[in-house]
Design a protein around this motif. Structure first.
Motif, PDB file in Angstrom:
ATOM      1  N   ALA A  14       8.128   0.051   4.918  1.00 37.97           N
ATOM      2  CA  ALA A  14       7.085  -1.198   4.666  1.00 37.97           C
ATOM      3  C   ALA A  14       5.833  -0.938   5.336  1.00 37.97           C
ATOM      4  N   ARG A  15       5.627  -0.212   6.099  1.00 42.34           N
ATOM      5  CA  ARG A  15       4.136  -0.219   6.921  1.00 42.34           C
ATOM      6  C   ARG A  15       3.412   0.380   5.875  1.00 42.34           C
ATOM      7  N   GLY A  16       3.830   1.333   4.849  1.00 37.65           N
ATOM      8  CA  GLY A  16       3.043   1.977   4.211  1.00 37.65           C
ATOM      9  C   GLY A  16       3.004   1.364   2.850  1.00 37.65           C
ATOM     10  N   ALA A  17       3.341  -0.019   2.564  1.00 37.32           N
ATOM     11  CA  ALA A  17       3.293  -0.674   1.274  1.00 37.32           C
ATOM     12  C   ALA A  17       1.837  -0.751   0.599  1.00 37.32           C
ATOM     13  N   ASN A  18       0.794  -0.491   1.551  1.00 38.69           N
ATOM     14  CA  ASN A  18      -0.397  -0.716   0.829  1.00 38.69           C
ATOM     15  C   ASN A  18      -1.354   0.882   0.823  1.00 38.69           C
ATOM     16  N   LYS A  19      -0.264   1.777   1.299  1.00 38.98           N
ATOM     17  CA  LYS A  19      -1.095   3.400   1.281  1.00 38.98           C
ATOM     18  C   LYS A  19      -1.548   3.591  -0.123  1.00 38.98           C
ATOM     19  N   LYS A  20      -2.740   4.050  -0.233  1.00 39.61           N
ATOM     20  CA  LYS A  20      -2.898   4.800  -1.562  1.00 39.61           C
ATOM     21  C   LYS A  20      -2.017   6.012  -2.143  1.00 39.61           C
ATOM     22  N   THR A  21      -1.432   6.675  -1.350  1.00 45.79           N
ATOM     23  CA  THR A  21      -0.438   7.708  -1.610  1.00 45.79           C
ATOM     24  C   THR A  21       0.844   7.215  -2.011  1.00 45.79           C
ATOM     25  N   GLY A  53      14.925   6.539  -3.882  1.00 47.64           N
ATOM     26  CA  GLY A  53      13.731   6.320  -3.376  1.00 47.64           C
ATOM     27  C   GLY A  53      12.555   5.803  -4.073  1.00 47.64           C
ATOM     28  N   CYS A  54      12.703   5.060  -4.834  1.00 48.21           N
ATOM     29  CA  CYS A  54      11.646   4.667  -5.987  1.00 48.21           C
ATOM     30  C   CYS A  54      10.713   4.031  -5.402  1.00 48.21           C
ATOM     31  N   GLY A  55      10.459   3.827  -4.304  1.00 46.68           N
ATOM     32  CA  GLY A  55       9.259   2.902  -3.682  1.00 46.68           C
ATOM     33  C   GLY A  55       8.777   1.786  -4.591  1.00 46.68           C
ATOM     34  N   GLU A  71      16.258   3.689 -14.040  1.00 48.51           N
ATOM     35  CA  GLU A  71      16.649   2.757 -12.743  1.00 48.51           C
ATOM     36  C   GLU A  71      15.998   3.250 -11.608  1.00 48.51           C
ATOM     37  N   GLY A  72      15.930   2.321 -10.481  1.00 46.47           N
ATOM     38  CA  GLY A  72      15.531   2.694  -9.308  1.00 46.47           C
ATOM     39  C   GLY A  72      16.462   2.500  -7.990  1.00 46.47           C
ATOM     40  N   LEU A  73      16.578   3.169  -7.090  1.00 44.76           N
ATOM     41  CA  LEU A  73      17.260   2.839  -5.671  1.00 44.76           C
ATOM     42  C   LEU A  73      16.152   3.068  -4.613  1.00 44.76           C
ATOM     43  N   GLU A  74      16.188   1.962  -3.720  1.00 48.68           N
ATOM     44  CA  GLU A  74      15.325   1.909  -2.625  1.00 48.68           C
ATOM     45  C   GLU A  74      15.800   1.257  -1.557  1.00 48.68           C
ATOM     46  N   LEU A  75      15.698   1.827  -0.521  1.00 44.59           N
ATOM     47  CA  LEU A  75      16.249   1.210   1.001  1.00 44.59           C
ATOM     48  C   LEU A  75      15.366   0.045   1.356  1.00 44.59           C
ATOM     49  N   SER A  76      14.177  -0.079   1.113  1.00 44.85           N
ATOM     50  CA  SER A  76      13.216  -1.172   1.570  1.00 44.85           C
ATOM     51  C   SER A  76      12.995  -2.144   0.363  1.00 44.85           C
ATOM     52  N   ILE A  93      12.121  -2.628 -14.946  1.00 42.91           N
ATOM     53  CA  ILE A  93      13.169  -1.497 -14.469  1.00 42.91           C
ATOM     54  C   ILE A  93      14.018  -2.218 -13.375  1.00 42.91           C
ATOM     55  N   ALA A  94      15.596  -1.735 -13.672  1.00 41.39           N
ATOM     56  CA  ALA A  94      16.466  -2.361 -13.025  1.00 41.39           C
ATOM     57  C   ALA A  94      16.394  -1.403 -11.579  1.00 41.39           C
ATOM     58  N   THR A  95      16.728  -2.297 -10.437  1.00 49.89           N
ATOM     59  CA  THR A  95      16.607  -1.711  -9.308  1.00 49.89           C
ATOM     60  C   THR A  95      17.820  -2.013  -8.238  1.00 49.89           C
ATOM     61  N   TYR A  96      17.997  -1.242  -7.147  1.00 53.62           N
ATOM     62  CA  TYR A  96      19.025  -1.517  -6.423  1.00 53.62           C
ATOM     63  C   TYR A  96      18.460  -1.018  -5.040  1.00 53.62           C
ATOM     64  N   CYS A  97      18.927  -2.031  -4.171  1.00 54.81           N
ATOM     65  CA  CYS A  97      18.584  -1.907  -2.774  1.00 54.81           C
ATOM     66  C   CYS A  97      19.621  -1.459  -1.861  1.00 54.81           C
ATOM     67  N   ALA A  98      19.661  -0.278  -1.564  1.00 52.62           N
ATOM     68  CA  ALA A  98      20.773   0.310  -0.892  1.00 52.62           C
ATOM     69  C   ALA A  98      20.444   1.508  -0.262  1.00 52.62           C
ATOM     70  N   ASP A  99      21.471   2.168   0.711  1.00 48.61           N
ATOM     71  CA  ASP A  99      21.392   3.239   1.408  1.00 48.61           C
ATOM     72  C   ASP A  99      21.980   4.406   0.368  1.00 48.61           C
ATOM     73  N   ILE A 100      21.300   5.616   0.138  1.00 44.23           N
ATOM     74  CA  ILE A 100      21.652   6.361  -0.831  1.00 44.23           C
ATOM     75  C   ILE A 100      23.316   6.968  -0.441  1.00 44.23           C
ATOM     76  N   ALA A 101      23.464   7.099   0.632  1.00 45.83           N
ATOM     77  CA  ALA A 101      24.929   7.643   1.426  1.00 45.83           C
ATOM     78  C   ALA A 101      26.180   6.542   0.950  1.00 45.83           C
ATOM     79  N   ALA A 102      25.739   5.269   0.630  1.00 48.03           N
ATOM     80  CA  ALA A 102      26.749   4.422   0.263  1.00 48.03           C
ATOM     81  C   ALA A 102      26.542   3.706  -0.916  1.00 48.03           C
TER      82      ALA A 102
END
Length: 244
Positions: A14-21, A53-55, A71-76, A93-102
């Motif tokens: 979340a702290r990197g939400a504005n990082k160019k990279t 981890g689509c960010g 589709e995208g999976l992202e923890l944040s 794009i359909a997205t899911y907010c979840a931990d990859i291990a669950a």
């Protein structure tokens, strides 16, 4: 991933939400990664893929532009919110907010391929993550990852000199070697594991007009191969047999 680790990862990204990279953009540097993953994974237009981890959609938008059903999976949740802003309703794009291990139950056996761009080295429990990803794939599906090469010393300088980067969040790059990853993939039910290295220049040089041909030239020098900065790993789910 433990709850404490998950919260730490959410805060870190979340702290990197504005990082160019991390921002979406079709630079030669990013397009090279897309081209390499498509070729290494044998991906074709029309296939359904999950960007793990689509960010903020840095790679997902480009994959959708190549004709893949992404589709995208992202923890944040913060990064997913930014992804919707950057999309401007173009791809939806359909997205899911979840931990990859669950994995969410609705993702069971859903995809032809799972793709991860510099995601895997942030995962705390790789064995659980691979087992979960195997369950998201259809029989005959494959998972493809691009990760940093821990033999390339520039990554350690990057962590040391880049504001906001922390070794505690990046140290998983030490696990990004076939000897560590392939046994875990095999335990999760994958087979046909393979790896390949590529690249040479950081974005500031790769995006120059001469960056492409110069990089290809460096890749042909055998002595440089062990330290090329980017590694791709692929593993396939068998076409038959029980679902993991």
């Amino acid at each position: 991933m433990s709850r404490a680790n998950a919260e730490e990862q959410r805060a870190y990204f979340a702290r990197g939400a504005n990082k160019k990279t991390m921002l979406p953009g079709a630079t030669p540097y990013v397009l090279r990664h897309i081209d390499e993953v498509l070729a290494f994974g044998g991906l074709q237009a029309g296939e359904r893929v999950l960007d793990v981890g689509c960010g903020m959609g840095r790679h997902a938008f480009l994959l959708a532009g190549r004709g893949l059903h992404v589709e995208g999976l992202e923890l944040s949740p913060q990064l997913l919110a930014r992804m919707r802003e950057f999309d401007h309703g173009q791809y939806n794009i359909a997205t899911y907010c979840a931990d990859i291990a669950a994995r969410p139950a609705e993702l069971e056996g859903r995809y032809d391929a799972l793709l991860g761009f510099f995601f895997l080295h942030h995962v705390q429990h790789l064995e659980a993550a691979f087992a979960s990803m195997a369950g998201m794939l259809r029989p005959g599906g494959r998972a493809v990852f691009i990760e940093p090469n821990p033999r390339n010393l520039l990554y350690y300088l990057q962590v040391l000199l880049t504001p906001g980067m922390r070794w505690s969040a990046e140290k998983g790059m030490l696990n990004m070697v076939p000897g560590r990853l392939f046994p875990l993939m095999r335990s999760a039910g994958f087979h046909n594991m393979r790896a390949r290295r590529f690249g040479f220049f950081p974005p500031v040089l790769r995006n120059r007009s001469w960056g492409g041909w110069a990089e290809r030239l460096c890749e042909r020098i055998p002595i440089l191969d062990p330290v090329l900065p980017f590694q791709m790993f692929r593993c396939d789910r068998p076409a038959g047999g029980a679902r993991p």
